[in-house]
Motif scaffolding. Structure first.
Motif, PDB file in Angstrom:
ATOM      1  N   ILE A  35       0.799  -1.230   0.000  1.00 43.46           N
ATOM      2  CA  ILE A  35       0.000   0.000   0.000  1.00 43.46           C
ATOM      3  C   ILE A  35       0.830   1.278   0.000  1.00 43.46           C
ATOM      4  O   ILE A  35       0.291   2.363  -0.215  1.00 43.46           O
ATOM      5  N   GLY A  36       2.131   1.206   0.294  1.00 48.51           N
ATOM      6  CA  GLY A  36       2.887   2.450   0.301  1.00 48.51           C
ATOM      7  C   GLY A  36       4.342   2.263   0.665  1.00 48.51           C
ATOM      8  O   GLY A  36       4.797   1.148   0.935  1.00 48.51           O
ATOM      9  N   ASP A  37       5.050   3.344   0.695  1.00 46.67           N
ATOM     10  CA  ASP A  37       6.473   3.350   1.013  1.00 46.67           C
ATOM     11  C   ASP A  37       6.702   4.255   2.220  1.00 46.67           C
ATOM     12  O   ASP A  37       6.582   5.478   2.127  1.00 46.67           O
ATOM     13  N   PRO A  38       7.037   3.678   3.381  1.00 45.18           N
ATOM     14  CA  PRO A  38       7.244   4.498   4.583  1.00 45.18           C
ATOM     15  C   PRO A  38       8.355   5.526   4.414  1.00 45.18           C
ATOM     16  O   PRO A  38       8.296   6.604   5.014  1.00 45.18           O
ATOM     17  N   ALA A  39       9.343   5.203   3.610  1.00 45.96           N
ATOM     18  CA  ALA A  39      10.458   6.135   3.427  1.00 45.96           C
ATOM     19  C   ALA A  39       9.984   7.432   2.789  1.00 45.96           C
ATOM     20  O   ALA A  39      10.452   8.523   3.161  1.00 45.96           O
ATOM     21  N   VAL A  40       9.060   7.338   1.856  1.00 46.70           N
ATOM     22  CA  VAL A  40       8.531   8.535   1.202  1.00 46.70           C
ATOM     23  C   VAL A  40       7.745   9.379   2.184  1.00 46.70           C
ATOM     24  O   VAL A  40       7.803  10.617   2.175  1.00 46.70           O
ATOM     25  N   VAL A  41       6.989   8.708   3.064  1.00 47.60           N
ATOM     26  CA  VAL A  41       6.170   9.424   4.046  1.00 47.60           C
ATOM     27  C   VAL A  41       7.045  10.117   5.080  1.00 47.60           C
ATOM     28  O   VAL A  41       6.783  11.259   5.483  1.00 47.60           O
ATOM     29  N   MET A  42       8.100   9.449   5.527  1.00 45.56           N
ATOM     30  CA  MET A  42       8.934   9.983   6.594  1.00 45.56           C
ATOM     31  C   MET A  42       9.910  11.048   6.102  1.00 45.56           C
ATOM     32  O   MET A  42      10.343  11.906   6.876  1.00 45.56           O
ATOM     33  N   ALA A  43      10.255  10.992   4.827  1.00 37.85           N
ATOM     34  CA  ALA A  43      11.226  11.944   4.289  1.00 37.85           C
ATOM     35  C   ALA A  43      10.622  13.347   4.209  1.00 37.85           C
ATOM     36  O   ALA A  43       9.412  13.510   4.094  1.00 37.85           O
ATOM     37  N   PRO A  44      11.436  14.376   4.282  1.00 37.40           N
ATOM     38  CA  PRO A  44      10.947  15.756   4.115  1.00 37.40           C
ATOM     39  C   PRO A  44      10.294  15.943   2.750  1.00 37.40           C
ATOM     40  O   PRO A  44      10.563  15.191   1.810  1.00 37.40           O
ATOM     41  N   VAL A  45       9.454  16.947   2.652  1.00 38.81           N
ATOM     42  CA  VAL A  45       8.726  17.190   1.409  1.00 38.81           C
ATOM     43  C   VAL A  45       9.677  17.439   0.246  1.00 38.81           C
ATOM     44  O   VAL A  45       9.443  16.993  -0.888  1.00 38.81           O
ATOM     45  N   ASP A  46      10.762  18.137   0.518  1.00 39.75           N
ATOM     46  CA  ASP A  46      11.711  18.486  -0.549  1.00 39.75           C
ATOM     47  C   ASP A  46      12.873  17.503  -0.652  1.00 39.75           C
ATOM     48  O   ASP A  46      13.918  17.823  -1.215  1.00 39.75           O
ATOM     49  N   ALA A  47      12.698  16.285  -0.096  1.00 40.62           N
ATOM     50  CA  ALA A  47      13.784  15.296  -0.114  1.00 40.62           C
ATOM     51  C   ALA A  47      14.052  14.820  -1.537  1.00 40.62           C
ATOM     52  O   ALA A  47      13.127  14.619  -2.330  1.00 40.62           O
ATOM     53  N   SER A  48      15.316  14.605  -1.831  1.00 36.42           N
ATOM     54  CA  SER A  48      15.701  14.108  -3.148  1.00 36.42           C
ATOM     55  C   SER A  48      15.563  12.586  -3.188  1.00 36.42           C
ATOM     56  O   SER A  48      15.384  11.929  -2.158  1.00 36.42           O
ATOM     57  N   GLU A  49      15.695  12.033  -4.389  1.00 37.24           N
ATOM     58  CA  GLU A  49      15.624  10.589  -4.541  1.00 37.24           C
ATOM     59  C   GLU A  49      16.748   9.894  -3.781  1.00 37.24           C
ATOM     60  O   GLU A  49      16.566   8.811  -3.236  1.00 37.24           O
ATOM     61  N   GLN A  50      17.910  10.529  -3.755  1.00 37.51           N
ATOM     62  CA  GLN A  50      19.040   9.945  -3.031  1.00 37.51           C
ATOM     63  C   GLN A  50      18.759   9.887  -1.528  1.00 37.51           C
ATOM     64  O   GLN A  50      19.093   8.905  -0.858  1.00 37.51           O
ATOM     65  N   GLU A  51      18.166  10.947  -1.008  1.00 37.51           N
ATOM     66  CA  GLU A  51      17.841  10.972   0.429  1.00 37.51           C
ATOM     67  C   GLU A  51      16.780   9.929   0.766  1.00 37.51           C
ATOM     68  O   GLU A  51      16.856   9.269   1.810  1.00 37.51           O
ATOM     69  N   ILE A  52      15.798   9.779  -0.100  1.00 38.14           N
ATOM     70  CA  ILE A  52      14.759   8.762   0.123  1.00 38.14           C
ATOM     71  C   ILE A  52      15.361   7.366   0.052  1.00 38.14           C
ATOM     72  O   ILE A  52      15.036   6.491   0.867  1.00 38.14           O
ATOM     73  N   ALA A  53      16.269   7.150  -0.903  1.00 42.65           N
ATOM     74  CA  ALA A  53      16.930   5.845  -1.033  1.00 42.65           C
ATOM     75  C   ALA A  53      17.784   5.551   0.195  1.00 42.65           C
ATOM     76  O   ALA A  53      17.837   4.408   0.681  1.00 42.65           O
TER      77      ALA A  53
END
Length: 311
Positions: A35-53
């Motif tokens: 249903i979703g990716d917790p990393a995307v939810v927890m990351a800041p709104v302006d987080a980059s793909e590298q930060e999410i990874a």
């Protein structure tokens, strides 16, 4: 009931319960990864793909699904439900803090449902087509015909908004328990009433009751001494099943409506924040309660039914 037979029965129920609990764990784990990716939810709104990874790797979400489940289940066996992604503390602690409120609500509601539904069911079944029977039957059908959350909102409108005698939400004192427990108990009591009424009416028309009546035994004696003994198993099974329904999800909708600080409210918040460890822990604990309740009902059923005891 002999002890070897009882031990085999308990062990069989324990085995079945563990299998069901494992399947519940697997299903909720799979759903949590769909249903979703917790990393995307927890990351800041302006987080980059590298930060999410990087965050996904930190949470262990970059590993293969099978490896994640084996690791999660291994920790679960040791009593480790993982760390809450949102509150940054053990998920088991978060769930155990909410569990007493849900247990209190469901137990009080079960007492209301069990006593009210059983007593009214016996009295109505013993006097079919009486004013009591018609009135109680009408109210029970009405309670079963509406969604539980709508019934709960109706009680809030009447007793909190219009009359102003009871609080609308929260858990401040015993008065806060009246509306949620009353709403939950009335709905489940209606089903207990229906089944108890049918069982009582059926027993009242059986030959042994007719013979007892022909011998001049008072109706009250026939009802309380003979009829109740024969419908006890039906009543017990129904009450146990209604508690299973409460812990299986029926109580959770009531908790949300009344902002009751239980597992249901916790699950809604965890799902909205994609806090999978807390959501998984809550579902597993609720599932364990359902399995435990079924086991207790089966044991009592076996004890009360002499035919099963003799087997």
């Amino acid at each position: 009931m002999n002890h070897p037979s009882l031990l085999a029965f308990v062990l069989a129920r324990l085995r079945d319960g563990l299998i069901v609990l494992f399947l519940v764990t697997l299903i909720i784990f799979v759903l949590g990864h769909v249903i979703g990716d917790p990393a995307v939810v927890m990351a800041p709104v302006d987080a980059s793909e590298q930060e999410i990874a990087r965050l996904r790797k930190q949470l262990g979400l970059d590993r293969p699904f099978r490896e994640q489940f084996v690791s999660y289940f291994g920790a679960l066996v040791k009593g480790d439900f993982g760390q809450s992604l949102w509150q940054d503390r053990p998920a088991s602690t978060v769930v155990l803090e909410a569990l007493p409120a849900t247990v209190l609500l469901t137990l009080v509601a079960l007492v209301i449902a069990g006593l009210g539904g059983s007593i009214l069911g016996v009295l109505a079944g013993a006097r079919p087509e009486s004013h009591l029977d018609r009135s109680a039957n009408f109210l029970s059908v009405a309670a079963l015909s509406v969604p539980n959350f709508w019934f709960a909102l109706l009680l809030i409108v009447i007793f909190s908004v219009q009359l102003g005698v009871l609080p609308t939400s929260g858990f401040a004192n015993w008065q806060s328990l009246i509306l949620p427990a009353g709403a939950l108990g009335a709905i489940h009591g209606a089903r207990i009433f229906q089944l108890t009424r049918s069982a009582t009416f059926e027993e009242m028309t059986k030959p042994y009751a007719l013979v007892a009546r022909s011998k001049g035994l008072p109706e009250r004696l026939i009802l309380w001494k003979h009829i109740l003994r024969n419908i006890a198993i039906t009543m017990l099974t129904t009450i146990g099943w209604e508690y299973v329904r409460m812990m299986g999800g029926a109580a959770f909708a009531i908790e949300v409506v009344f902002a009751w600080p239980g597992i249901g409210q916790l699950m809604i918040h965890a799902a909205s924040r994609q806090d999978f460890p807390v959501l998984q822990a809550a579902v597993i604990v609720a599932g364990a309660f359902v399995i435990l309740t079924n086991g207790i009902v089966d044991l009592l059923y076996r004890y009360l039914d002499t035919r099963i005891r003799a087997a």
